[in-house]
Structures are given as structure tokens and as C-alpha cells.
Write a protein that holds these residues in place. Sequence first.
Motif, PDB file in Angstrom:
ATOM      1  N   ILE A   1       9.799 -30.480  -1.337  1.00 20.96           N
ATOM      2  CA  ILE A   1      10.371 -29.203  -0.911  1.00 20.96           C
ATOM      3  C   ILE A   1       9.316 -28.364  -0.204  1.00 20.96           C
ATOM      4  CG2 ILE A   1      11.290 -27.002  -1.750  1.00 20.96           C
ATOM      5  CD1 ILE A   1      12.840 -28.510  -3.846  1.00 20.96           C
ATOM      6  N   LEU A   2       8.121 -28.300  -0.777  1.00 22.00           N
ATOM      7  CA  LEU A   2       7.043 -27.526  -0.158  1.00 22.00           C
ATOM      8  C   LEU A   2       6.607 -28.139   1.168  1.00 22.00           C
ATOM      9  CD1 LEU A   2       4.870 -26.569  -3.263  1.00 22.00           C
ATOM     10  CD2 LEU A   2       6.695 -25.276  -2.151  1.00 22.00           C
ATOM     11  N   GLU A   3       6.596 -29.465   1.236  1.00 22.96           N
ATOM     12  CA  GLU A   3       6.247 -30.130   2.496  1.00 22.96           C
ATOM     13  C   GLU A   3       7.271 -29.798   3.582  1.00 22.96           C
ATOM     14  OE1 GLU A   3       6.010 -34.239   1.566  1.00 22.96           O
ATOM     15  OE2 GLU A   3       4.204 -34.039   0.332  1.00 22.96           O
ATOM     16  N   GLN A   4       8.539 -29.769   3.201  1.00 23.83           N
ATOM     17  CA  GLN A   4       9.584 -29.431   4.172  1.00 23.83           C
ATOM     18  C   GLN A   4       9.451 -27.991   4.638  1.00 23.83           C
ATOM     19  OE1 GLN A   4      13.505 -30.699   3.007  1.00 23.83           O
ATOM     20  NE2 GLN A   4      14.534 -29.351   4.482  1.00 23.83           N
ATOM     21  N   LEU A   5       9.127 -27.085   3.715  1.00 14.11           N
ATOM     22  CA  LEU A   5       8.913 -25.689   4.095  1.00 14.11           C
ATOM     23  C   LEU A   5       7.758 -25.558   5.076  1.00 14.11           C
ATOM     24  CD1 LEU A   5       9.330 -23.824   0.682  1.00 14.11           C
ATOM     25  CD2 LEU A   5      10.855 -23.673   2.663  1.00 14.11           C
ATOM     26  N   ALA A   6       6.662 -26.267   4.791  1.00  6.64           N
ATOM     27  CA  ALA A   6       5.489 -26.205   5.668  1.00  6.64           C
ATOM     28  C   ALA A   6       5.840 -26.693   7.062  1.00  6.64           C
ATOM     29  CB  ALA A   6       4.354 -27.033   5.077  1.00  6.64           C
ATOM     30  N   SER A   7       6.618 -27.775   7.140  1.00  7.09           N
ATOM     31  CA  SER A   7       6.996 -28.329   8.436  1.00  7.09           C
ATOM     32  C   SER A   7       7.965 -27.414   9.174  1.00  7.09           C
ATOM     33  CB  SER A   7       7.626 -29.715   8.232  1.00  7.09           C
ATOM     34  OG  SER A   7       8.125 -30.226   9.444  1.00  7.09           O
ATOM     35  N   GLU A   8       8.935 -26.879   8.449  1.00  8.73           N
ATOM     36  CA  GLU A   8       9.985 -26.065   9.067  1.00  8.73           C
ATOM     37  C   GLU A   8       9.469 -24.739   9.592  1.00  8.73           C
ATOM     38  OE1 GLU A   8      14.158 -23.948   7.574  1.00  8.73           O
ATOM     39  OE2 GLU A   8      13.488 -25.830   6.662  1.00  8.73           O
ATOM     40  N   PHE A   9       8.506 -24.133   8.879  1.00  8.14           N
ATOM     41  CA  PHE A   9       8.077 -22.783   9.246  1.00  8.14           C
ATOM     42  C   PHE A   9       6.711 -22.735   9.934  1.00  8.14           C
ATOM     43  CE2 PHE A   9      11.245 -21.929   5.963  1.00  8.14           C
ATOM     44  CZ  PHE A   9      11.998 -20.956   6.605  1.00  8.14           C
ATOM     45  N   ALA A  10       6.119 -23.894  10.195  1.00  2.51           N
ATOM     46  CA  ALA A  10       4.826 -23.908  10.874  1.00  2.51           C
ATOM     47  C   ALA A  10       4.917 -23.270  12.254  1.00  2.51           C
ATOM     48  CB  ALA A  10       4.301 -25.343  10.974  1.00  2.51           C
ATOM     49  N   GLU A  11       5.942 -23.656  13.032  1.00  2.00           N
ATOM     50  CA  GLU A  11       6.070 -23.133  14.390  1.00  2.00           C
ATOM     51  C   GLU A  11       6.485 -21.668  14.418  1.00  2.00           C
ATOM     52  OE1 GLU A  11       5.914 -23.352  18.627  1.00  2.00           O
ATOM     53  OE2 GLU A  11       4.968 -24.352  16.927  1.00  2.00           O
ATOM     54  N   PRO A  12       7.493 -21.231  13.622  1.00  2.00           N
ATOM     55  CA  PRO A  12       7.808 -19.791  13.599  1.00  2.00           C
ATOM     56  C   PRO A  12       6.614 -18.934  13.204  1.00  2.00           C
ATOM     57  CG  PRO A  12       9.586 -21.032  12.582  1.00  2.00           C
ATOM     58  CD  PRO A  12       8.469 -22.007  12.827  1.00  2.00           C
ATOM     59  N   ALA A  13       5.818 -19.412  12.254  1.00  3.24           N
ATOM     60  CA  ALA A  13       4.639 -18.646  11.845  1.00  3.24           C
ATOM     61  C   ALA A  13       3.617 -18.594  12.978  1.00  3.24           C
ATOM     62  CB  ALA A  13       4.016 -19.268  10.596  1.00  3.24           C
ATOM     63  N   ARG A  14       3.416 -19.714  13.658  1.00 11.07           N
ATOM     64  CA  ARG A  14       2.449 -19.750  14.764  1.00 11.07           C
ATOM     65  C   ARG A  14       2.866 -18.795  15.880  1.00 11.07           C
ATOM     66  NH1 ARG A  14       1.636 -21.647  19.634  1.00 11.07           N
ATOM     67  NH2 ARG A  14       3.765 -22.472  19.768  1.00 11.07           N
ATOM     68  N   LEU A  15       4.148 -18.831  16.229  1.00  7.95           N
ATOM     69  CA  LEU A  15       4.639 -17.953  17.292  1.00  7.95           C
ATOM     70  C   LEU A  15       4.512 -16.482  16.913  1.00  7.95           C
ATOM     71  CD1 LEU A  15       7.836 -19.920  18.378  1.00  7.95           C
ATOM     72  CD2 LEU A  15       5.661 -19.754  19.604  1.00  7.95           C
ATOM     73  N   LYS A  16       4.638 -16.180  15.634  1.00 12.19           N
ATOM     74  CA  LYS A  16       4.516 -14.807  15.161  1.00 12.19           C
ATOM     75  C   LYS A  16       3.054 -14.389  15.027  1.00 12.19           C
ATOM     76  CE  LYS A  16       6.163 -10.974  13.271  1.00 12.19           C
ATOM     77  NZ  LYS A  16       6.582 -10.924  11.856  1.00 12.19           N
ATOM     78  N   GLY A  17       2.144 -15.371  15.040  1.00 12.80           N
ATOM     79  CA  GLY A  17       0.733 -15.056  14.833  1.00 12.80           C
ATOM     80  C   GLY A  17       0.391 -14.865  13.373  1.00 12.80           C
ATOM     81  N   VAL A  18       1.155 -15.513  12.484  1.00 13.87           N
ATOM     82  CA  VAL A  18       0.959 -15.405  11.041  1.00 13.87           C
ATOM     83  C   VAL A  18       0.381 -16.724  10.526  1.00 13.87           C
ATOM     84  CG1 VAL A  18       2.129 -15.193   8.808  1.00 13.87           C
ATOM     85  CG2 VAL A  18       2.793 -13.722  10.719  1.00 13.87           C
ATOM     86  N   ARG A  19      -0.627 -16.643   9.674  1.00 15.71           N
ATOM     87  CA  ARG A  19      -1.228 -17.841   9.090  1.00 15.71           C
ATOM     88  C   ARG A  19      -0.432 -18.259   7.862  1.00 15.71           C
ATOM     89  NH1 ARG A  19      -7.033 -15.356   8.406  1.00 15.71           N
ATOM     90  NH2 ARG A  19      -5.738 -13.478   8.496  1.00 15.71           N
ATOM     91  N   LEU A  20       0.194 -19.414   7.939  1.00 13.68           N
ATOM     92  CA  LEU A  20       1.014 -19.937   6.847  1.00 13.68           C
ATOM     93  C   LEU A  20       0.235 -21.026   6.119  1.00 13.68           C
ATOM     94  CD1 LEU A  20       3.695 -20.331   5.284  1.00 13.68           C
ATOM     95  CD2 LEU A  20       4.367 -21.947   7.096  1.00 13.68           C
ATOM     96  N   ARG A  21       0.154 -20.898   4.801  1.00 11.50           N
ATOM     97  CA  ARG A  21      -0.496 -21.913   3.980  1.00 11.50           C
ATOM     98  C   ARG A  21       0.433 -22.310   2.846  1.00 11.50           C
ATOM     99  NH1 ARG A  21      -5.748 -21.279  -0.030  1.00 11.50           N
ATOM    100  NH2 ARG A  21      -5.982 -23.506  -0.522  1.00 11.50           N
ATOM    101  N   VAL A  22       0.702 -23.591   2.731  1.00 11.09           N
ATOM    102  CA  VAL A  22       1.530 -24.128   1.658  1.00 11.09           C
ATOM    103  C   VAL A  22       0.659 -25.066   0.832  1.00 11.09           C
ATOM    104  CG1 VAL A  22       3.620 -25.385   1.048  1.00 11.09           C
ATOM    105  CG2 VAL A  22       3.588 -23.948   3.105  1.00 11.09           C
ATOM    106  N   ILE A  23       0.497 -24.750  -0.442  1.00  6.78           N
ATOM    107  CA  ILE A  23      -0.392 -25.513  -1.314  1.00  6.78           C
ATOM    108  C   ILE A  23       0.373 -26.676  -1.941  1.00  6.78           C
ATOM    109  CG2 ILE A  23      -1.873 -25.415  -3.356  1.00  6.78           C
ATOM    110  CD1 ILE A  23      -2.296 -22.466  -2.793  1.00  6.78           C
ATOM    111  N   PRO A  24      -0.099 -27.921  -1.769  1.00  6.41           N
ATOM    112  CA  PRO A  24       0.585 -29.079  -2.360  1.00  6.41           C
ATOM    113  C   PRO A  24       0.585 -28.986  -3.880  1.00  6.41           C
ATOM    114  CG  PRO A  24      -1.051 -29.747  -0.717  1.00  6.41           C
ATOM    115  CD  PRO A  24      -1.295 -28.302  -0.994  1.00  6.41           C
TER     116      PRO A  24
END
Length: 262
Positions: free
Chosen positions: A113-136
Motif C-alpha cells: 500500500i505504501l509503495e503504491q502511494l509513493a508511486s501514485e503521488f511522486a509526480e503530483p508532489a514533484r510538480l507541486k515542489g513538495v518533497r514526498l517521503r514514504v518509509i518502507p
Amino acid sequence: MPSLAQHPDLQVELPMTNSRVDGEGDFARAASDLIATLLAMAGHDLRQPLQVIVGAHDLLARIPHGGAAQAQLTRAEDATKQLADQLDQLVEALRLREFANGDQIEPVLLAPILEQLASEFAEPARLKGVRLRVIPVGAAVFSHPVLLMGILRNLARNAIEYTPRDGRVLIGCRRRGSQVRVEVRDSGIGIAGADLGKVFRAFHRADTIPSEGLGLGLFIVKSAADSLGHRIEVSSEIGRGSCFAVVAKAALPSATATPTAA
């Protein structure tokens, strides 16, 4: 990222509402028939005209424009995206409602679930200029994979939306005795203490949170969590960020745990 634990007066633990059993309380009454009707309409009736609008816009966008015409096309594109996002949120709420059955609770692995979140929101976060970190994590909880994914997806979406450029969003887990806390932390604009208990109401938008959305994301979170017997905790401070936590009963990360959350 600043710690919110130092501000106990800005923390709220929301009681679980068993709306499926007694139907009592403002929360259940505000949600019930109206939400079901709106979501059923959104799932079908609104999709077709939206597709027509998108197709017409794409066709016009291929024609060279300048000045005011191009500005209007840009505004139309933004408005269409906003409408599509709102419709997606409504349809997601309908989908989660269909799965809202506590009898379907089972061991669910959190790592996929966390891996899917990281994959799904990586691009929206990048476009927003927000650093997204998902801890395994290797933990598992008693839950439902679709509902839990919907809860965390809404929390992650909100965290990114309300965090300004150069901010941070952190998603991780903490094991506390027989329970697991799945936390979504952000360094965003925060929520006023007076609004913490209100943000989970259907169609509610706090004055401190400028948004053009429908105000259903956190309502979906609370409704889904209630149906699963999970607890929602939130702490926040204006200008310092927020932390939303889903607290669920821990399960053994065995081979019987559900590996995916489609």
C-alpha cells in the motif's frame, strides 16, 4: 519537520461512529441519503458531458491561438481539471461505500500500500515542489485493502495539496503495543484548533484552508475508518503543519496477508 507532540492542546482523537448500526448522530444523518444519491449520479450521469467537454477542449487546443483566446483556453483547462478531480473524489467515495463492510476485515500488508502511494503521488508532489517521503515497513494490520488504500490516498492527496512549495510530506508507520499507527505528516499551512473536529464533516471546508474542492476527502476518511473499526487522530498547528494518523489493530505479516490494494 516540526514536532506536533509538543502541542497537546492542538491534538484531537476522533471517536468512532458506528453509523451502520444505529444511524445516530449528526455525522451519519448528514451523510446518508443525500451522499448516496449524489454519488450515484456522479458515477454515471456526469461522466459523459465531462468527456464531451474534454474532447472539445483538446480539439480547440490544436488550433493556434493568441492573447485572450489562449488565456480562455487555459482557464477552461484548469476548470475542467478541477471538475474531473471533484468527480473522481465523488466516485471514489461511492466505491469505498460499496466496500464498507466490517465482515471483510482481514490481515493486510502495509508495504504494498505504501509503495503504491509513493508511486501514485511522486509526480503530483514533484510538480507541486513538495518533497514526498514514504518509509518502507514490514507491518500488517487487520483492515480491508481497498478501504485502507482509499483512506491513505485521501490523506496523502490533502497533505500535498495544502503544503506549499519546498514543503515536506512524510508517510510512515509506528508500532505501539497491539496497534499500528499509519501517519501522514506535512509541513503545510495547518488547521486551526477550532476546526480540527469539524474537518471530517461532509462538505466542510475550514476558512484557514483555501480550496475549491467539495470537502469530501476527510469525510471519506472518517466514514471508511468507522466501517473498519479504525481510529483517526489528528494534530495540527497553523503555519507548522498537520499529522493525520490511522490507528488499526496489528496483524502478523504472514503469507495470508493481502499483498495488494487495487
